[in-house]
Design an enzyme around this catalytic site. Sequence first.
Site, PDB file in Angstrom:
ATOM      1  N   LYS A 156      -3.296 -69.025  17.846  1.00 30.48           N
ATOM      2  CA  LYS A 156      -1.908 -69.506  17.833  1.00 30.48           C
ATOM      3  C   LYS A 156      -2.009 -70.981  18.203  1.00 30.48           C
ATOM      4  O   LYS A 156      -2.384 -71.333  19.329  1.00 30.48           O
ATOM      5  CB  LYS A 156      -1.083 -68.725  18.855  1.00 30.48           C
ATOM      6  N   GLU A 214      10.136 -67.589  18.192  1.00 30.33           N
ATOM      7  CA  GLU A 214       8.878 -67.495  17.448  1.00 30.33           C
ATOM      8  C   GLU A 214       9.050 -66.604  16.221  1.00 30.33           C
ATOM      9  O   GLU A 214       8.472 -66.863  15.162  1.00 30.33           O
ATOM     10  CB  GLU A 214       7.765 -66.944  18.337  1.00 30.33           C
TER      11      GLU A 214
END
Length: 120
Positions: free
Chosen positions: A99, A21
């Site tokens: 997210k 990420e």
Amino acid sequence: MDTIQLTAIRGYGYTGYLPEEQTLGQWFEVDATLWVDLSQAGKSDNIADTVDYRQTIAIVQDTIRNAKFALVEKLADAIVTSILEKQTLVNQVKIKLTKLAPPIPDFGGQITIEIIRGNG
């Protein structure tokens, strides 16, 4: 108190607990509510008497793009702090940071953090 609401501010950033990420990045989306007294702007029709929301959008996108945290909670706090520091007419801010595609096996949903902070 009056509010300005900005929705679906998107930004690509590198916040996340997993190493990929922070390397590959991902999309985030922010909804922001700004509490501000709009009475003077309503009378004057002058942008100097209100919050220029273009600047707020830029603050959100720049923070998402340039921050690199492990937790979305930290990113949300950084966005709110930056808005309150740079937009001096804002008394309080609420953001919802989403997210959009968290890399969690067998999970097709989204993760959203909501934070409310004020000056003072």
